[in-house]
Design an enzyme around this catalytic site. Structure first.
Site, PDB file in Angstrom:
ATOM      1  N   GLU A 130      62.019  25.948  48.944  1.00  0.00           N
ATOM      2  CA  GLU A 130      61.380  26.157  50.249  1.00  0.00           C
ATOM      3  C   GLU A 130      61.909  25.158  51.286  1.00  0.00           C
ATOM      4  OE1 GLU A 130      58.469  28.590  51.047  1.00  0.00           O
ATOM      5  OE2 GLU A 130      59.755  28.079  52.714  1.00  0.00           O
ATOM      6  N   GLY A 188      67.974  10.231  67.938  1.00  0.00           N
ATOM      7  CA  GLY A 188      67.957  10.434  66.481  1.00  0.00           C
ATOM      8  C   GLY A 188      67.844  11.889  66.061  1.00  0.00           C
ATOM      9  N   LYS A 206      71.614  28.342  55.959  1.00  0.00           N
ATOM     10  CA  LYS A 206      70.240  28.841  55.934  1.00  0.00           C
ATOM     11  C   LYS A 206      70.205  30.359  56.140  1.00  0.00           C
ATOM     12  CE  LYS A 206      68.567  24.369  57.524  1.00  0.00           C
ATOM     13  NZ  LYS A 206      68.312  23.536  58.718  1.00  0.00           N
TER      14      LYS A 206
END
Lengths: 437, 437
Positions: A130, A188, A206
């Site tokens: 997941e 960041g 993905k």
């Protein structure tokens, strides 16, 4: 109280996500035991360098550089090292030893998932991942289980927070790509080497995973057409905004049935979305996956797509589910892959397009351009012309924006080629795909 | 190919959702078999009247009025009759016979869920009910499984499409409640007797189910504070809009730790949400559930909350999962309920409030009101005064809008009582709870 079983958990990797997983396994041990029906004992953390600096303070005796021994003695293995090797070999060792595996390694799954799924099936253990797509958002389990009685027709995902942050900055502030990237790096949200994000490689991995689960067929990275956001200009964004669109980097998997082929188009590219589309409201570094299914209709799943703690939540959800299964018995079947639908090349994909043209301000230009679109079988939905007059030179130029109906990539490419040949065209300023219209 | 097992599916009820479930079971038999690993044979449909008109044409020989016999011969039972009896007895019979049960009966689950869950646990069969909350949206499985390694702190749900449609109409067009309700009835979004929807009873049943799963404790309808939308006026909506809020009927379950008590507050009431909150964008008859978890952060699940076909998708997802379990073996554990957190009365709930006051336009009014808030321990976040002058009478009146920081319901009630006693107060025009600030 009856004796509670203890399950040994081996953690491979202690980066951003791994450190949080270790922390939660220690701090929330009681709650996790209540959920799992077994105590989850962190038996060790395999790392390359034992004394490397980490986000979380963890007992030094847990660390080891001997991942192989750690894995062989575990009931549950969490792989968060990333990369192909040694992650791949360690996962295979775990599976062959009958351990359930939880991983967030999208690159490995996209490249060699089929081998891992098959080995897990054979061994009857659970392989869950997941965390590999859209961080904290529960998206793979709903696709695999909740929608198992439906037919998914299209998946559109904002699955990379870095690029969504950059595009959102460009849209909000009018910044150029390079400035927005620098800002993302400063905050960041982007790495020093941002290639994997901005070129779409991360989203492509993905996309392969989402497509595989959604269409019950195993797709790999090779099946994914991939185009990043480095060429998206401030002008593209401004022009899209003016026309009521926002530009997002989407991972798309959709069923296509057309004369150019039937199968699944899996692709990643900058995409125009109408501002009222639910995905258009996904701002900053958030992720969301929009699913269209025959019966369920439109669904959207929204949340944090990255970050140590959110992603750790997804890892632990998988871990507790695997532990329950071990405690209660039952098989660890990972997915159903009974379909064998072909992946389509980008030429066979079928979307609307947005085309920006810088044209001469002459009578008959619109008609000539419209004629070329018609000749190539590309139907125009919206055509809008704006005239600019340079106040110094007094020269007029015209900007033409066209949104097409759905057309094949091949037909669109031929159209753009032919349009470029017209003497009244100064330049083709943008060609972008559109979804959600 | 190897011999494929056949599982007998009994369908109880053939209304809006049931008819679509039957249709899909027949039309998509091959795909469902591929997903399940077994053929799902619709063995019969139990109804009250065999020849009643239905949305879908179905083979007449499937219908029976003898639900009891049908259930006793089934491997999987789908209960879509609604109401308490005979649904409850039939589900118990199915469980005792070892059948897995799929139901969408939120009223039954909210009233007597604990009995059903216990019986299913004892019998080792699966009882699933994804369709009972938010129609097509996969929300229960993500809460139960994906977030099992996390701690949910708050759930905010738009779980009733009828009231969301009405409030959205009022917000968009400025209509009064009664006109918006009439429009919803005309378009089929509200029933002739809209009580269950507009009084919040439907949402309250769903709130009990969401709270039970999110906090691992069994809550029933009696634990839910419930307030509908019938008293929400066009003026409330306009005034909220002006202040940057939208009014939604929310089902809320949240963990509260305060001097007024520790436990779970489960409640349904009209709620102000900032317009930029993800739930504020959920328009028309759509549903969405927003979850805050310690590690995952903010998640949202969005989709169609009602309708025969979308809800059928959720029923079939549960059915395929139950069938997989029957085929592959393994237990049918329905949920973990190891927590025993008390449900809190509405007095102990803790939210921000929006208060509208019609006040005299006099010096010192603001100070006197602010003093009362302070005395009762309710901290003011925003205070905004607008002066109106009636052009005919030349009388000035002032409208005061106050948004508080989080305060207990009891403290707020005392504050409002005290404010009412001031001679400078003409009337308290609205008192509404606020979330998402």
């Amino acid at each position: 109280m009856s004796e509670v079983r203890t399950l040994k958990v081996a953690l491979l990797g202690c980066g951003n996500v791994g450190a949080q997983v270790a922390r939660i396994l220690i701090d929330d041990a009681d709650a996790l035991a209540a959920r799992s029906g077994a105590r989850l004992e962190l038996s060790g953390i395999a790392v390359r360098t034992i004394d490397a600096p980490r986000d979380v303070e963890l007992p030094r005796e847990l660390f080891t550089t001997d991942a192989d021994t750690l894995v062989k003695d575990a009931d549950l293995v969490i792989e968060l090292m990333g990369g192909i090797e040694p992650a791949r070999s360690l996962i295979l060792t775990a599976i062959q030893n009958g351990a359930c595996v939880v991983t967030g390694n999208k690159a490995l799954l996209a490249q060699d998932g089929p081998t891992l799924y098959e080995e897990a099936d054979k061994a009857g253990v659970q392989l869950s991942y997941e965390a590999a797509v859209a961080g904290a958002i529960p998206i793979l389990r709903p696709i695999r289980d909740s929608l198992s009685g439906d037919r998914i027709t299209r998946v559109l995902g904002i699955v990379n927070g870095t690029t969504n942050f950059i595009l959102d900055q460009m849209d909000t502030t009018g910044a150029q790509f390079s400035d927005a990237l620098a800002e993302a790096q400063r905050l960041g949200y982007a790495e020093a080497d941002p290639t994997a994000d901005v070129e779409g490689h991360d989203a492509a991995a993905k996309a392969a995973i989402l497509a595989s689960l959604s269409f019950h067929t195993r797709f790999s990275l090779d099946d994914v057409y991939c185009e990043g956001i480095t060429k998206v200009s401030a002008a593209d964004i401004a022009s899209a905004k003016e026309a009521g669109f926002v530009i997002k980097l989407l991972a798309i998997a959709e069923k296509i049935d057309s004369e150019n082929g039937s199968g699944i188009s899996v692709r990643v590219h900058p995409t125009l979305l109408p501002r009222e589309h639910p995905l258009a409201a996904v701002r900053g570094a958030f992720n969301a996956v929009f699913i269209e299914a025959e019966n369920a209709g439109e669904l959207m799943f929204y949340g944090q797509g990255a970050g140590g703690t959110p992603t750790a939540s997804a890892v632990l959800g998988d871990l507790v589910s695997a532990a329950r299964r071990l405690v209660l018995g039952g098989p660890g079947r990972t997915e159903t892959t009974t379909g064998h639908v072909p992946a389509l090349a980008i030429d066979a994909s079928n979307t609307s397009y947005y085309i920006g043209l810088d044209v001469a301000d002459q009578a008959g230009v619109l008609a000539r351009i419209a004629h070329i679109f018609a000749e190539n079988g590309v139907s125009i939905e919206i055509m809008r012309q704006t005239i600019h007059r340079d106040s110094e030179s007094n020269v007029e130029s015209a900007e033409l924006k066209i949104v097409t109906h759905r057309a094949s990539e091949a037909a669109l490419a031929a159209t753009v080629e032919a349009v470029k040949g017209l003497d009244v065209i100064n330049s083709v300023t943008s060609v972008l795909r559109v979804e959600g219209v």
